[in-house]
Design an enzyme around this catalytic site. Structure first.
Site, mmCIF file in Angstrom:
data_model
loop_
_atom_site.group_PDB
_atom_site.id
_atom_site.type_symbol
_atom_site.label_atom_id
_atom_site.label_comp_id
_atom_site.label_asym_id
_atom_site.label_seq_id
_atom_site.Cartn_x
_atom_site.Cartn_y
_atom_site.Cartn_z
ATOM 1 N N CYS A 8 0.868 -1.180 0.000
ATOM 2 C CA CYS A 8 0.000 0.000 0.000
ATOM 3 C C CYS A 8 0.903 1.228 0.000
ATOM 4 O O CYS A 8 2.093 1.126 -0.284
ATOM 5 C CB CYS A 8 -0.986 -0.018 1.175
ATOM 6 S SG CYS A 8 -0.277 0.244 2.814
ATOM 7 N N ASN A 11 2.366 1.557 4.329
ATOM 8 C CA ASN A 11 2.628 0.293 5.019
ATOM 9 C C ASN A 11 2.329 0.363 6.511
ATOM 10 O O ASN A 11 3.017 -0.223 7.332
ATOM 11 C CB ASN A 11 4.066 -0.189 4.775
ATOM 12 C CG ASN A 11 4.306 -1.634 5.182
ATOM 13 O OD1 ASN A 11 5.379 -1.963 5.685
ATOM 14 N ND2 ASN A 11 3.349 -2.499 4.988
ATOM 15 N N CYS A 13 -1.421 0.753 7.351
ATOM 16 C CA CYS A 13 -2.861 0.451 7.472
ATOM 17 C C CYS A 13 -3.249 -0.788 6.675
ATOM 18 O O CYS A 13 -3.421 -1.864 7.232
ATOM 19 C CB CYS A 13 -3.706 1.647 7.038
ATOM 20 S SG CYS A 13 -3.558 3.093 8.102
ATOM 21 N N ARG A 14 -3.397 -0.630 5.363
ATOM 22 C CA ARG A 14 -3.964 -1.702 4.536
ATOM 23 C C ARG A 14 -3.028 -2.885 4.341
ATOM 24 O O ARG A 14 -3.434 -4.037 4.544
ATOM 25 C CB ARG A 14 -4.374 -1.150 3.172
ATOM 26 C CG ARG A 14 -5.470 -0.112 3.259
ATOM 27 C CD ARG A 14 -5.730 0.558 1.932
ATOM 28 N NE ARG A 14 -4.582 1.382 1.546
ATOM 29 C CZ ARG A 14 -4.423 1.952 0.359
ATOM 30 N NH1 ARG A 14 -5.353 1.775 -0.576
ATOM 31 N NH2 ARG A 14 -3.379 2.697 0.092
ATOM 32 N N SER A 15 -1.794 -2.642 3.928
ATOM 33 C CA SER A 15 -0.914 -3.785 3.630
ATOM 34 C C SER A 15 -0.519 -4.570 4.885
ATOM 35 O O SER A 15 -0.484 -5.798 4.834
ATOM 36 C CB SER A 15 0.301 -3.372 2.799
ATOM 37 O OG SER A 15 1.086 -2.401 3.435
#
Length: 161
Positions: A8, A11, A13-15
């Site tokens: 993301c 690095n 939140c999402r990934s």
């Protein structure tokens, strides 16, 4: 060893959420000895930081371990080290091009996908960034569903059954 890298922007939140969820699913499937998982960001702002508090909260709520995870930036070696690079949105896919090494043989290059490519019923193929939206629950649900489909895809494609 099959290696999967989630990517993301920062690095945090999402990934890392996808890394933790996928690691949890891989462990539940008993495949942790054949599938390795990591995450990285295309930006360098959060290198060395743990996942965002919102990510940690939703992972804790769902009893998904993230111990020891720290943000890092994508590097050119990732394109040959990893079997699959899974981006969270189209912007991440485009940003990955800046890190790609000089042309390499196709069979040695990671296969790049967007995570929501593995959720065919979803029209929007971009995972929204909860750093900006604050909706970690929505992102968790997308990640959990898509990671389960990704695992099925990898098991079938790599003949891990």
């Amino acid at each position: 060893m099959i290696q999967v890298l989630f990517v993301c922007l920062g690095n945090i939140c999402r990934s890392p959420m996808a890394e933790a969820v996928f690691r949890h699913q891989v462990k539940q499937a008993g495949l942790e000895h054949v599938i390795a998982i990591d995450s990285a960001g295309t930006g360098d702002w959060h290198i060395g930081h743990p996942p965002h508090q919102g990510t940690r909260d939703i992972l804790d709520k769902n009893q998904v371990d993230y111990k020891g995870m720290q943000a890092r930036q994508v590097k050119s070696d990732d394109f040959v080290q990893f079997t699959y690079i899974i981006a969270m949105d189209e912007s991440n896919v485009q940003n990955l091009a800046a890190f790609a090494p000089e042309p390499i043989e196709a069979e040695k290059r990671a296969s790049i996908h967007k995570l929501l490519d593995f959720a065919p019923e979803r029209k929007d193929k971009n995972v929204p960034d909860p750093y900006y939206t604050g909706n970690f629950q929505e992102v968790f649900e997308m990640v959990e569903e898509s990671c389960a489909s990704l695992l099925t895809y990898i098991v079938d494609k790599e003949q891990l059954t």
